[in-house]
Write a protein that holds these residues in place. Structure first.
Motif, PDB file in Angstrom:
ATOM      1  N   PHE A  20      70.671   3.130  44.081  1.00 32.30           N
ATOM      2  CA  PHE A  20      72.096   3.275  42.504  1.00 32.30           C
ATOM      3  C   PHE A  20      72.563   1.785  41.926  1.00 32.30           C
ATOM      4  N   GLU A  21      73.674   1.463  43.014  1.00 34.94           N
ATOM      5  CA  GLU A  21      74.546   0.911  42.574  1.00 34.94           C
ATOM      6  C   GLU A  21      73.547  -0.364  42.367  1.00 34.94           C
ATOM      7  N   ALA A  22      72.719  -1.094  43.015  1.00 41.17           N
ATOM      8  CA  ALA A  22      71.857  -2.219  43.278  1.00 41.17           C
ATOM      9  C   ALA A  22      71.015  -2.412  42.159  1.00 41.17           C
ATOM     10  N   GLY A  23      70.004  -0.866  41.468  1.00 36.59           N
ATOM     11  CA  GLY A  23      69.721  -1.087  40.253  1.00 36.59           C
ATOM     12  C   GLY A  23      70.544  -1.232  39.250  1.00 36.59           C
ATOM     13  N   ILE A  66      71.167  15.501  48.398  1.00 33.03           N
ATOM     14  CA  ILE A  66      70.020  14.406  48.692  1.00 33.03           C
ATOM     15  C   ILE A  66      68.681  14.004  47.341  1.00 33.03           C
ATOM     16  N   ALA A  67      68.976  15.180  46.659  1.00 31.96           N
ATOM     17  CA  ALA A  67      67.604  15.836  45.770  1.00 31.96           C
ATOM     18  C   ALA A  67      68.156  15.110  44.573  1.00 31.96           C
ATOM     19  N   ARG A  68      69.807  15.379  44.193  1.00 33.04           N
ATOM     20  CA  ARG A  68      70.184  14.687  43.059  1.00 33.04           C
ATOM     21  C   ARG A  68      70.259  13.453  43.197  1.00 33.04           C
ATOM     22  N   LEU A  69      70.223  12.744  44.361  1.00 32.75           N
ATOM     23  CA  LEU A  69      70.857  11.390  44.111  1.00 32.75           C
ATOM     24  C   LEU A  69      69.165  10.267  44.031  1.00 32.75           C
ATOM     25  N   MET A  70      68.182  10.845  44.608  1.00 34.50           N
ATOM     26  CA  MET A  70      66.814  11.096  45.228  1.00 34.50           C
ATOM     27  C   MET A  70      66.265  10.792  43.689  1.00 34.50           C
ATOM     28  N   GLU A  71      66.642  11.943  42.593  1.00 35.75           N
ATOM     29  CA  GLU A  71      67.495  11.566  41.051  1.00 35.75           C
ATOM     30  C   GLU A  71      66.967  10.803  40.721  1.00 35.75           C
ATOM     31  N   GLN A  72      68.276  10.206  40.649  1.00 36.36           N
ATOM     32  CA  GLN A  72      69.624   9.396  40.134  1.00 36.36           C
ATOM     33  C   GLN A  72      68.510   8.069  40.643  1.00 36.36           C
ATOM     34  N   ILE A  73      68.050   7.725  41.607  1.00 37.53           N
ATOM     35  CA  ILE A  73      67.413   6.487  41.596  1.00 37.53           C
ATOM     36  C   ILE A  73      66.227   6.029  41.156  1.00 37.53           C
ATOM     37  N   GLY A  74      65.281   7.088  40.960  1.00 37.51           N
ATOM     38  CA  GLY A  74      64.011   7.549  40.488  1.00 37.51           C
ATOM     39  C   GLY A  74      63.319   6.398  39.494  1.00 37.51           C
ATOM     40  N   VAL A  75      64.537   6.099  38.759  1.00 37.52           N
ATOM     41  CA  VAL A  75      64.486   4.937  37.181  1.00 37.52           C
ATOM     42  C   VAL A  75      64.285   3.282  38.274  1.00 37.52           C
ATOM     43  N   PHE A  76      64.756   3.543  39.290  1.00 35.22           N
ATOM     44  CA  PHE A  76      64.995   1.774  40.204  1.00 35.22           C
ATOM     45  C   PHE A  76      63.573   1.677  41.284  1.00 35.22           C
ATOM     46  N   LYS A  77      62.713   3.036  41.400  1.00 31.00           N
ATOM     47  CA  LYS A  77      61.677   2.598  42.259  1.00 31.00           C
ATOM     48  C   LYS A  77      61.653   2.432  43.274  1.00 31.00           C
ATOM     49  N   PRO A  78      62.065   2.688  44.238  1.00 32.86           N
ATOM     50  CA  PRO A  78      62.818   1.625  45.158  1.00 32.86           C
ATOM     51  C   PRO A  78      61.361   1.886  46.079  1.00 32.86           C
ATOM     52  N   GLY A  79      60.956   0.944  46.497  1.00 29.03           N
ATOM     53  CA  GLY A  79      60.190   1.512  48.079  1.00 29.03           C
ATOM     54  C   GLY A  79      60.824   2.551  49.589  1.00 29.03           C
ATOM     55  N   PHE A  80      59.932   3.060  49.747  1.00 30.77           N
ATOM     56  CA  PHE A  80      60.489   3.718  51.202  1.00 30.77           C
ATOM     57  C   PHE A  80      59.167   3.411  52.331  1.00 30.77           C
TER      58      PHE A  80
END
Length: 338
Positions: A20-23, A66-80
């Motif tokens: 999130f912070e990187a995004g 974890i679900a909230r964090l995943m929702e928060q970073i979704g806009v930045f479309k990280p790869g896994f």
């Protein structure tokens, strides 16, 4: 080869918030984790554990966080890259890093942030002679899919949060047909609320709580799968109990694994960092969360969030040395993806 701005090793809560912070700085991230889904220890060991020190949440379950964090970073479309373990790190001539996993997946980035929690984990196994013969045949050290225990007879051993949480979960969700929790003492190390819930479930006859006892033997049914366990009670002696699954939850032993061979300064199984930006002794490599150490270190998720925030500020300067980074508040600019 997967190319990105930042490779984050570890997809636990600190690794996710670092995305999130990187995004916010328009930096792309790719996360690598040996577990099959994001969340780290919180998902793998403590999915139902209540957490009380996350700002804005009087209490939040680990899985919900974890679900909230995943929702928060979704806009930045990280790869896994999930279900793969990092085995090698190489530095290129132009000061980038190639991060390779045990399955040969390669990742290229100018910055690596290690957010691997306490590192690589091995389960603590009870001293049962034929224990390993039943691995994948009824003995599991970590619960990955609760549905595996649907309508099965389950024996759990342990006295910590993990044993308590899973006993409660499998009972309250009515997944297992029968559940026994075996603990060698009468007192538990877990959260008091969880202890009380287990006591209540036992009093209501929904689980069998067997204290002052331990599982000392395993027996197979036809086909080689686990069929029963031998429980040794302090006063009642030996008791055989039918069981489809035996789950000893005695915790995990942490190890830095391959990270220990990357030329970083190590102290007491943790990576030493500088508190200015949580950089390690190698330029371009940072360590945040429980895996790092410095004077005054506190192993709290909250502190890991702070460390990840400062690490990406420094990462921006490394990636774009000629570009000025002006702090912009999300209250003014909002949050937008790429």
């Amino acid at each position: 080869m997967i190319q990105t701005d930042i490779v984050i090793i570890g997809a636990g809560p600190v690794g996710l918030f670092t995305v999130f912070e990187a995004g916010l700085l328009k930096l792309r991230c790719h996360l690598i984790d040996s577990l099959p889904e994001p969340g780290g220890q919180l998902i793998e060991i403590y999915p139902k554990k209540p957490i009380y020190d996350i700002p804005g949440y009087p209490v939040v379950n680990a899985g919900d966080l974890i679900a909230r964090l995943m929702e928060q970073i979704g806009v930045f479309k990280p790869g896994f890259t999930l279900g793969e373990t990092v085995t090698k790190l190489e530095e290129t001539a132009d000061q980038k890093f190639i991060v390779t996993t045990n399955k040969g997946t390669q990742h290229l980035a100018p910055v690596v942030i290690i957010a691997g929690g306490l590192g690589v984990f091995e389960p603590r196994k009870p001293p049962i002679e034929n224990l390993t013969a039943f691995e994948d045949k009824g003995v599991e050290y970590i619960i990955k899919d609760p549905e595996l225990y649907r309508d099965k007879q389950v024996v759990i051993s342990g006295g910590g949060d993990s044993a308590l949480d899973w006993t409660i979960y499998l009972s309250e969700k009515k997944i297992a047909s029968k559940i026994a929790l075996v603990h060698r003492r009468t007192s538990f190390r877990g959260h008091l609320d969880s202890v009380q819930k287990v006591m209540d479930l036992a009093a209501a006859g929904q689980i069998d709580l067997i204290t002052d006892a331990e599982v000392v033997g395993l027996q197979a049914r036809e086909g080689g799968h686990l069929g029963s366990v031998l429980i040794r009670h302090t006063t009642l002696g030996d008791v055989v109990r039918t069981a489809d699954h035996f789950i000893p939850l005695f915790g995990l032993t942490p190890s830095l694994g391959p990270i220990a061979d990357w030329g970083l300064d190590i102290e007491k199984n943790a990576v030493k960092v500088y508190t200015f930006d949580y950089a390690t002794s190698r330029k371009g490599i940072y360590a945040v969360g429980d895996i790092n150490t410095y004077p005054g270190k506190l192993k709290l998720i909250l502190c890991g969030f702070h460390e990840g925030t400062l690490a990406v500020q420094s990462a921006f300067a490394r990636i774009y040395p000629n570009k000025k980074n002006v702090l912009k508040y999300t209250t003014v600019n909002g949050v937008s993806g790429f």
